[in-house]
Write a protein that holds these residues in place. Structure first.
Motif, PDB file in Angstrom:
ATOM      1  N   LYS A  80      48.526  39.168  53.918  1.00  0.00           N
ATOM      2  CA  LYS A  80      47.835  38.851  55.044  1.00  0.00           C
ATOM      3  C   LYS A  80      46.843  38.060  54.502  1.00  0.00           C
ATOM      4  N   SER A  81      46.564  38.089  52.955  1.00  0.00           N
ATOM      5  CA  SER A  81      45.876  36.927  52.605  1.00  0.00           C
ATOM      6  C   SER A  81      45.371  37.442  51.281  1.00  0.00           C
ATOM      7  N   VAL A  82      45.935  35.997  50.502  1.00  0.00           N
ATOM      8  CA  VAL A  82      45.348  35.377  49.088  1.00  0.00           C
ATOM      9  C   VAL A  82      44.392  34.949  48.357  1.00  0.00           C
ATOM     10  N   THR A  83      43.559  35.453  47.630  1.00  0.00           N
ATOM     11  CA  THR A  83      42.837  34.555  47.524  1.00  0.00           C
ATOM     12  C   THR A  83      42.724  34.479  45.706  1.00  0.00           C
ATOM     13  N   TYR A  84      42.424  33.269  45.112  1.00  0.00           N
ATOM     14  CA  TYR A  84      42.628  33.000  44.023  1.00  0.00           C
ATOM     15  C   TYR A  84      41.243  33.238  42.797  1.00  0.00           C
ATOM     16  N   LYS A  85      41.048  34.002  42.366  1.00  0.00           N
ATOM     17  CA  LYS A  85      39.236  33.565  41.791  1.00  0.00           C
ATOM     18  C   LYS A  85      39.003  33.565  40.098  1.00  0.00           C
ATOM     19  N   GLY A  86      40.385  32.902  40.457  1.00  0.00           N
ATOM     20  CA  GLY A  86      40.053  32.584  38.580  1.00  0.00           C
ATOM     21  C   GLY A  86      40.399  33.214  36.760  1.00  0.00           C
ATOM     22  N   ASP A  87      41.448  32.863  36.808  1.00  0.00           N
ATOM     23  CA  ASP A  87      41.460  33.058  35.202  1.00  0.00           C
ATOM     24  C   ASP A  87      42.767  34.652  35.346  1.00  0.00           C
ATOM     25  N   GLY A  88      43.286  34.454  36.421  1.00  0.00           N
ATOM     26  CA  GLY A  88      44.905  34.174  36.493  1.00  0.00           C
ATOM     27  C   GLY A  88      44.812  35.729  37.927  1.00  0.00           C
ATOM     28  N   LEU A  89      43.413  36.115  38.321  1.00  0.00           N
ATOM     29  CA  LEU A  89      42.971  36.705  39.292  1.00  0.00           C
ATOM     30  C   LEU A  89      43.126  36.425  40.708  1.00  0.00           C
ATOM     31  N   PHE A  90      44.054  37.339  41.232  1.00  0.00           N
ATOM     32  CA  PHE A  90      43.842  36.594  42.780  1.00  0.00           C
ATOM     33  C   PHE A  90      43.934  37.958  44.082  1.00  0.00           C
ATOM     34  N   ASP A  91      42.938  37.524  44.675  1.00  0.00           N
ATOM     35  CA  ASP A  91      42.240  39.448  45.939  1.00  0.00           C
ATOM     36  C   ASP A  91      43.504  38.772  46.545  1.00  0.00           C
ATOM     37  N   VAL A  92      44.108  40.352  47.552  1.00  0.00           N
ATOM     38  CA  VAL A  92      45.078  40.325  48.180  1.00  0.00           C
ATOM     39  C   VAL A  92      45.015  41.228  48.695  1.00  0.00           C
ATOM     40  N   ASP A  93      45.728  41.339  50.342  1.00  0.00           N
ATOM     41  CA  ASP A  93      45.836  42.105  51.420  1.00  0.00           C
ATOM     42  C   ASP A  93      47.112  42.138  51.516  1.00  0.00           C
TER      43      ASP A  93
END
Length: 268
Positions: free
Chosen positions: A134-147
């Motif tokens: 539903k959502s994928v946001t890249y936060k930097g340093d290999g970290l993704f915030d996902v739903d």
């Protein structure tokens, strides 16, 4: 290092961070799965860190010593020039090696070049095209915030995550339907002590030695609800009454002794 990174990619490409995950299993074969929170891409994090560290390197002369090998003395112009040449040659070798490593990882990452600054956004865009993300946001340093959320029927096995064109990705959750009408749930990615992460210790050693970001710390909660019959599970409390039937819950953190697992009967 390349061989170790290849093994790492195969065994532990993705790692959970802070998250909440649920799995609902119905006796008629329907299921619904969700994962909300952080996902770390370990290889991408290391590659980006290596590139940043290399860009910041500058030449610094080493100390020169007198004949006794102990007392320091000023270096001659020729000695400094030799040191600088050796430093430049070593840096060229290191750059060539990173280029070869990136090509090897590119094949494992479905054609995405991890040394490309846009690699993370390319991965995020690929995930957004897949059902459930539903959502994928890249936060930097290999970290993704996902739903992520998906529903279906257990006429096939299920695993999360799966990534388009990636030939391999370690599963956080695996669900298998057996011929006897039972469903087996394993969550190898939801435990730091899990045997599903055989190269975690190696990765921690690499991060400590080479100055890469520390191995992500898992901190989450996994819940299974069902109107089926719970035959086996490794929760501390066992099945609990729930409006959906029964509930199994696991707190996932550094103290989690084993990966969550359950066996549920959904058919006579």
């Amino acid at each position: 290092m390349l061989a170790l990174l290849s093994l790492l990619l195969a065994a532990c490409l993705w790692a959970p961070g802070k998250f909440t995950s649920t799995l609902d299993i119905r006796k008629d074969g329907r299921f619904a799965f969700s994962y909300t929170g952080e996902i770390h891409m370990l290889a991408l994090s290391k590659m980006m860190n290596d590139m940043d560290a290399d860009a910041k390197k500058t030449f610094e002369p080493s100390a020169c010593h007198k004949d006794d090998g102990i007392e320091e003395r000023p270096c001659t112009r020729e000695e400094i020039a030799t040191q600088k040449q050796e430093w430049q040659e070593e840096r060229t070798r290191a750059t060539d090696k990173r280029r070869r490593d990136a090509e090897s990882m590119k094949a494992i990452l479905g054609g995405i070049d991890p040394s490309n600054p846009q690699a993370a956004e390319e991965i995020a865009a690929r995930l957004r095209r897949q059902a459930g993300w539903k959502s994928v946001t890249y936060k930097g340093d290999g970290l993704f915030d996902v739903d992520f959320a998906i529903a279906g029927r257990f006429d096939h096995d299920f695993a999360f995550p799966t990534i388009e064109r990636f030939p391999m990705a370690n599963a956080f959750v695996q669900v298998t339907r057996r011929n006897d009408g039972t469903i087996r749930v394993d969550a190898p990615g939801f435990s730091p002590a899990s045997t599903g992460e055989p190269f975690k210790g190696m990765m921690q050693g690499i991060t400590a030695k080479e100055g890469t970001p520390p191995f992500p710390q898992v901190d989450g909660h996994f819940t299974i609800t069902t109107d089926g019959t719970v035959l086996a599970n490794n929760t501390d409390e066992g099945p609990q009454a729930d409006t959906a039937g029964q509930r199994l819950s696991w707190a996932i953190n550094l103290r989690t002794p084993a990966a969550p697992t359950a066996l549920i009967r959904i058919a006579p």
